[in-house]
Design an enzyme around this catalytic site. Structure first.
Site, PDB file in Angstrom:
ATOM      1  N   CYS A  14       0.863  -1.186   0.000  1.00 60.30           N
ATOM      2  CA  CYS A  14       0.000   0.000   0.000  1.00 60.30           C
ATOM      3  C   CYS A  14       0.900   1.236   0.000  1.00 60.30           C
ATOM      4  CB  CYS A  14      -0.976  -0.022   1.180  1.00 60.30           C
ATOM      5  SG  CYS A  14      -0.193   0.051   2.814  1.00 60.30           S
ATOM      6  N   ASN A  17       2.354   1.392   4.415  1.00 55.24           N
ATOM      7  CA  ASN A  17       2.675   0.120   5.084  1.00 55.24           C
ATOM      8  C   ASN A  17       2.425   0.173   6.594  1.00 55.24           C
ATOM      9  OD1 ASN A  17       5.595  -2.086   5.489  1.00 55.24           O
ATOM     10  ND2 ASN A  17       3.475  -2.646   5.174  1.00 55.24           N
ATOM     11  N   CYS A  19      -1.253   0.695   7.522  1.00 59.42           N
ATOM     12  CA  CYS A  19      -2.683   0.404   7.684  1.00 59.42           C
ATOM     13  C   CYS A  19      -3.118  -0.789   6.834  1.00 59.42           C
ATOM     14  CB  CYS A  19      -3.531   1.636   7.314  1.00 59.42           C
ATOM     15  SG  CYS A  19      -3.243   3.068   8.370  1.00 59.42           S
ATOM     16  N   ARG A  20      -3.274  -0.580   5.518  1.00 53.73           N
ATOM     17  CA  ARG A  20      -3.901  -1.610   4.680  1.00 53.73           C
ATOM     18  C   ARG A  20      -3.024  -2.830   4.440  1.00 53.73           C
ATOM     19  NH1 ARG A  20      -5.123   2.285  -0.108  1.00 53.73           N
ATOM     20  NH2 ARG A  20      -3.175   3.111   0.746  1.00 53.73           N
ATOM     21  N   SER A  21      -1.754  -2.620   4.052  1.00 58.56           N
ATOM     22  CA  SER A  21      -0.952  -3.808   3.700  1.00 58.56           C
ATOM     23  C   SER A  21      -0.570  -4.652   4.923  1.00 58.56           C
ATOM     24  CB  SER A  21       0.264  -3.463   2.836  1.00 58.56           C
ATOM     25  OG  SER A  21       1.143  -2.578   3.460  1.00 58.56           O
ATOM     26  N   ASP A 129      -8.211   3.740   1.639  1.00 60.94           N
ATOM     27  CA  ASP A 129      -7.255   4.097   2.682  1.00 60.94           C
ATOM     28  C   ASP A 129      -7.984   4.621   3.918  1.00 60.94           C
ATOM     29  OD1 ASP A 129      -5.197   5.044   4.209  1.00 60.94           O
ATOM     30  OD2 ASP A 129      -4.266   6.210   2.608  1.00 60.94           O
TER      31      ASP A 129
END
Ligand code: 4NP
Length: 165
Positions: A14, A17, A19-21, A129
């Site tokens: 993401c 690195n 939050c999402r990934s 995001d």
């Protein structure tokens, strides 16, 4: 069996690195463990702002709600070498995908895809995001990365990834 298509390593990418990934990494690790799939998993960001930091506390809390501990992860930036080290690189949104395409080295072998391309009916969609939003956004993010993890695991199992022995 087509060995060239077998997946034994995946990198989720993401922007930050944090939050999402890391959530995608945690969700996929849990899914692979449930199915006994032997896959090396990591995550990285296209940006460098948060390198060395643990996942956002809201992401850690969301993962924990689902029984997944991501507190030990630390942010790092994606590198051209990742395109040779990983069988698959999975972007969380279209901007991450475009940034990855732009940095792919000539000898990069990783298959690049968008996470939600692995979820029937959601091809081309972004995992939104949640960083600037509220806690509810992290719940939506988990639902999306968990769906992506299931879809990816289905494909990898069908490709013939070896069960852990
Ligand atoms: P991520 O979220 O890409 O899901 O880790 C973000 C985290 C930090 C920033 C942007 C997105 N930031 O601009 O600092």
């Amino acid at each position: 069996m087509d060995n060239a298509r077998m997946t034994s390593s995946i990198l989720f990418v993401c922007l930050g690195n944090i939050c999402r990934s890391p959530l995608a990494e945690g969700a996929f690790r849990a899914e692979a463990a449930r199915r006994g799939l032997d896959v090396m998993v990591d995550s990285a960001g296209t940006g460098s702002w948060h390198v060395g930091r643990p996942p956002d506390p809201r992401a850690q809390a969301e993962a924990k709600r689902h029984g997944v501990d991501i507190s030990g992860l630390r942010a790092r930036q994606v590198t051209p070498r990742d395109f040779r080290r990983f069988d698959r690189i999975v972007a969380l949104d279209a901007q991450n995908f475009a940034d990855l395409q732009a940095m792919r080295p000539g000898d990069g072998t990783a298959r690049l895809s968008l996470l939600l391309d692995h979820v029937p009916g959601r091809a081309g969609s972004a995992v939104v995001d949640p960083y600037y939003g509220d806690a509810a956004g992290f719940g939506t993010c988990w639902d999306d990365v968990a769906a992506g993890a299931r879809g990816l695991a289905d494909e990898i199992a069908a490709d013939g990834a070896q069960p852990k022995g």
